[in-house]
Scaffold this motif. Structure first.
Motif, PDB file in Angstrom:
ATOM      1  N   PRO A   6       0.823  -1.214   0.000  1.00  0.00           N
ATOM      2  CA  PRO A   6       0.000   0.000   0.000  1.00  0.00           C
ATOM      3  C   PRO A   6       0.857   1.265   0.000  1.00  0.00           C
ATOM      4  N   LEU A   7       1.935   1.233   0.748  1.00  0.00           N
ATOM      5  CA  LEU A   7       2.801   2.397   0.793  1.00  0.00           C
ATOM      6  C   LEU A   7       3.448   2.626  -0.568  1.00  0.00           C
ATOM      7  N   THR A   8       3.840   1.557  -1.243  1.00  0.00           N
ATOM      8  CA  THR A   8       4.418   1.679  -2.579  1.00  0.00           C
ATOM      9  C   THR A   8       3.397   2.271  -3.546  1.00  0.00           C
ATOM     10  N   ALA A   9       2.157   1.813  -3.459  1.00  0.00           N
ATOM     11  CA  ALA A   9       1.112   2.367  -4.324  1.00  0.00           C
ATOM     12  C   ALA A   9       0.893   3.842  -4.028  1.00  0.00           C
ATOM     13  N   LEU A  10       0.933   4.209  -2.761  1.00  0.00           N
ATOM     14  CA  LEU A  10       0.735   5.603  -2.398  1.00  0.00           C
ATOM     15  C   LEU A  10       1.884   6.475  -2.878  1.00  0.00           C
ATOM     16  N   MET A  76      -7.032  -0.858   1.129  1.00  0.00           N
ATOM     17  CA  MET A  76      -7.491  -0.844   2.522  1.00  0.00           C
ATOM     18  C   MET A  76      -7.296  -2.215   3.173  1.00  0.00           C
ATOM     19  N   ALA A  77      -7.518  -3.285   2.425  1.00  0.00           N
ATOM     20  CA  ALA A  77      -7.310  -4.627   2.967  1.00  0.00           C
ATOM     21  C   ALA A  77      -5.847  -4.848   3.320  1.00  0.00           C
ATOM     22  N   GLU A  78      -4.956  -4.340   2.496  1.00  0.00           N
ATOM     23  CA  GLU A  78      -3.534  -4.491   2.790  1.00  0.00           C
ATOM     24  C   GLU A  78      -3.129  -3.661   4.002  1.00  0.00           C
ATOM     25  N   HIS A  83       0.399  -4.727  12.057  1.00  0.00           N
ATOM     26  CA  HIS A  83       0.120  -5.276  13.376  1.00  0.00           C
ATOM     27  C   HIS A  83      -0.287  -4.201  14.378  1.00  0.00           C
ATOM     28  N   ARG A  84       0.262  -3.012  14.254  1.00  0.00           N
ATOM     29  CA  ARG A  84      -0.041  -1.947  15.214  1.00  0.00           C
ATOM     30  C   ARG A  84      -1.218  -1.122  14.732  1.00  0.00           C
ATOM     31  N   CYS A  91      -2.042   4.132   7.523  1.00  0.00           N
ATOM     32  CA  CYS A  91      -2.142   3.589   6.167  1.00  0.00           C
ATOM     33  C   CYS A  91      -3.517   3.879   5.570  1.00  0.00           C
ATOM     34  N   ARG A  92      -4.571   3.640   6.319  1.00  0.00           N
ATOM     35  CA  ARG A  92      -5.932   3.885   5.810  1.00  0.00           C
ATOM     36  C   ARG A  92      -6.155   5.355   5.502  1.00  0.00           C
TER      37      ARG A  92
END
Length: 118
Positions: A6-10, A76-78, A83-84, A91-92
């Motif tokens: 997700p971070l890479t996509a962002l 969003m699923a990723e 864990h935190r 991320c969301r």
């Protein structure tokens, strides 16, 4: 590795948006006219955005390449894989902001094309 997707996509979306801004503001003075005498934008300039967050966006560039970021629900699923709780919320939030900005870019390009036709 899956947690970084997700971070890479962002980051990719951020680079696209920054590229669009740079291409639209500073490229006119930096590029020379083409053989026909008209100005041509850099190849990485975003020229069209199709789709939506639910079904997936497609970002088209001037050089003919296209980028297909994951859908909003996939991103969003990723985010749920962190864990935190703080990392999941961060991320969301980033996903919501980037997809909102991608939709705004689509709207801006559509309005620019509409205004140019009038």
């Amino acid at each position: 590795m899956g947690r970084r997707t997700p971070l890479t996509a962002l980051i990719t979306l951020a680079a696209l948006l920054v590229g669009a801004l740079v291409g639209s503001t500073g490229a006119a003075s930096a590029q020379e006219p083409s053989a026909t005498g008209s100005w041509r934008p850099p190849g990485h300039t975003i020229v069209r955005v199709t789709g939506d967050a639910a079904n997936g966006f497609t970002v088209h560039r001037f050089d003919g390449t296209a980028l297909h970021p994951p859908t909003h629900s996939e991103s969003m699923a990723e985010c749920g894989e962190y864990h935190r709780a703080v990392a999941r919320v961060r991320c969301r939030t980033e996903v919501r902001v980037w997809y909102r900005d991608l939709a705004a870019t689509k709207t801006a390009i559509n309005w620019a094309r509409y205004d140019a036709r009038r």
